[in-house]
Design a protein around this motif. Structure first.
Motif, mmCIF file in Angstrom:
data_model
loop_
_atom_site.group_PDB
_atom_site.id
_atom_site.type_symbol
_atom_site.label_atom_id
_atom_site.label_comp_id
_atom_site.label_asym_id
_atom_site.label_seq_id
_atom_site.Cartn_x
_atom_site.Cartn_y
_atom_site.Cartn_z
ATOM 1 N N ARG A 194 2.384 -11.417 2.109
ATOM 2 C CA ARG A 194 3.089 -10.190 1.678
ATOM 3 C C ARG A 194 2.110 -9.171 1.112
ATOM 4 N NH1 ARG A 194 7.463 -13.497 0.934
ATOM 5 N NH2 ARG A 194 6.885 -14.293 -1.114
ATOM 6 N N MET A 195 1.145 -9.652 0.343
ATOM 7 C CA MET A 195 0.144 -8.737 -0.214
ATOM 8 C C MET A 195 -0.619 -8.039 0.914
ATOM 9 S SD MET A 195 -1.242 -11.148 -3.330
ATOM 10 C CE MET A 195 -2.663 -10.147 -3.696
ATOM 11 N N ALA A 196 -1.020 -8.809 1.931
ATOM 12 C CA ALA A 196 -1.749 -8.225 3.059
ATOM 13 C C ALA A 196 -0.861 -7.241 3.812
ATOM 14 C CB ALA A 196 -2.256 -9.325 3.989
ATOM 15 N N GLU A 197 0.413 -7.593 4.001
ATOM 16 C CA GLU A 197 1.337 -6.681 4.689
ATOM 17 C C GLU A 197 1.463 -5.357 3.953
ATOM 18 O OE1 GLU A 197 4.622 -9.362 7.012
ATOM 19 O OE2 GLU A 197 4.888 -9.080 4.863
ATOM 20 N N ASN A 198 1.330 -5.398 2.642
ATOM 21 C CA ASN A 198 1.450 -4.190 1.831
ATOM 22 C C ASN A 198 0.151 -3.405 1.742
ATOM 23 O OD1 ASN A 198 4.187 -4.474 1.251
ATOM 24 N ND2 ASN A 198 3.763 -5.872 -0.443
ATOM 25 N N GLY A 199 -0.858 -3.827 2.508
ATOM 26 C CA GLY A 199 -2.083 -3.036 2.599
ATOM 27 C C GLY A 199 -3.257 -3.569 1.811
ATOM 28 N N GLU A 200 -3.080 -4.662 1.105
ATOM 29 C CA GLU A 200 -4.179 -5.197 0.306
ATOM 30 C C GLU A 200 -5.017 -6.162 1.141
ATOM 31 O OE1 GLU A 200 -4.863 -7.642 -3.863
ATOM 32 O OE2 GLU A 200 -2.937 -6.695 -3.465
ATOM 33 N N ASP A 201 -6.331 -6.063 0.987
ATOM 34 C CA ASP A 201 -7.223 -7.033 1.624
ATOM 35 C C ASP A 201 -7.238 -8.287 0.760
ATOM 36 O OD1 ASP A 201 -7.800 -5.186 3.520
ATOM 37 O OD2 ASP A 201 -9.917 -4.969 3.031
ATOM 38 N N VAL A 202 -6.999 -9.421 1.374
ATOM 39 C CA VAL A 202 -6.987 -10.696 0.665
ATOM 40 C C VAL A 202 -8.108 -11.545 1.245
ATOM 41 C CG1 VAL A 202 -5.643 -12.763 0.177
ATOM 42 C CG2 VAL A 202 -4.494 -10.541 0.272
ATOM 43 N N SER A 252 -2.792 -3.233 12.190
ATOM 44 C CA SER A 252 -2.510 -1.811 12.386
ATOM 45 C C SER A 252 -1.369 -1.682 13.387
ATOM 46 C CB SER A 252 -3.749 -1.067 12.872
ATOM 47 O OG SER A 252 -4.211 -1.625 14.063
ATOM 48 N N PRO A 253 -0.398 -0.865 13.087
ATOM 49 C CA PRO A 253 0.745 -0.730 14.000
ATOM 50 C C PRO A 253 0.335 -0.073 15.319
ATOM 51 C CG PRO A 253 0.853 0.927 12.265
ATOM 52 C CD PRO A 253 -0.312 0.029 11.943
ATOM 53 N N ALA A 254 1.053 -0.420 16.361
ATOM 54 C CA ALA A 254 0.820 0.223 17.660
ATOM 55 C C ALA A 254 1.122 1.707 17.530
ATOM 56 C CB ALA A 254 1.711 -0.402 18.718
ATOM 57 N N GLN A 255 0.269 2.503 18.074
ATOM 58 C CA GLN A 255 0.445 3.948 17.967
ATOM 59 C C GLN A 255 0.765 4.504 19.343
ATOM 60 O OE1 GLN A 255 -3.059 5.541 16.167
ATOM 61 N NE2 GLN A 255 -2.717 4.507 14.246
#
Length: 81
Positions: A18-26, A42-45
Motif C-alpha cells: 500500500r505504501m508503494a502504491e501511494n508513491g513511496e519507495d520501499v 507507472s500507469p499506462a498513458q
C-alpha cells in the motif's frame, strides 16, 4: 522512502505494498543490505493520435522494400519444431 527488513516484509506485506502504491519507495533489506525496491507501477498513458502524429511525419525508410524482401514470409507456430 522507507527501509524494511525481510522479516518486516513477511509480516507487513500488505501495508508495504500500500505504501508503494501511494508513491513511496520501499527498500527491502536482506542481512542489512538493500536488496529490492517496491515502487509504484507507472500507469499506462494513452495518447490521442493527434498528439503523436509527428512521429510518422518524417520520410519513409528508403531501404524498407528491399529489407522486407529479406524476411522469411512463411507463417509458422514458433512453439513447435
Amino acid at each position: 522512502m522507507g527501509t524494511f527488513g525481510l522479516r518486516e516484509l513477511r509480516q507487513q506485506a500488505s501495508e508495504l505494498v500500500r505504501m508503494a502504491e501511494n508513491g513511496e519507495d520501499v527498500t527491502i533489506t536482506v542481512a542489512g543490505r538493500p536488496s529490492v525496491r517496491l515502487v509504484p507501477v507507472s500507469p499506462a498513458q494513452w495518447r490521442r493520435y493527434d498528439d503523436i502524429a509527428e512521429l510518422w511525419s518524417g520520410p519513409a525508410d528508403p531501404d524498407w522494400d528491399s529489407d522486407r524482401d529479406l524476411l522469411d514470409q512463411q507463417l509458422r507456430d514458433p512453439w513447435t519444431r
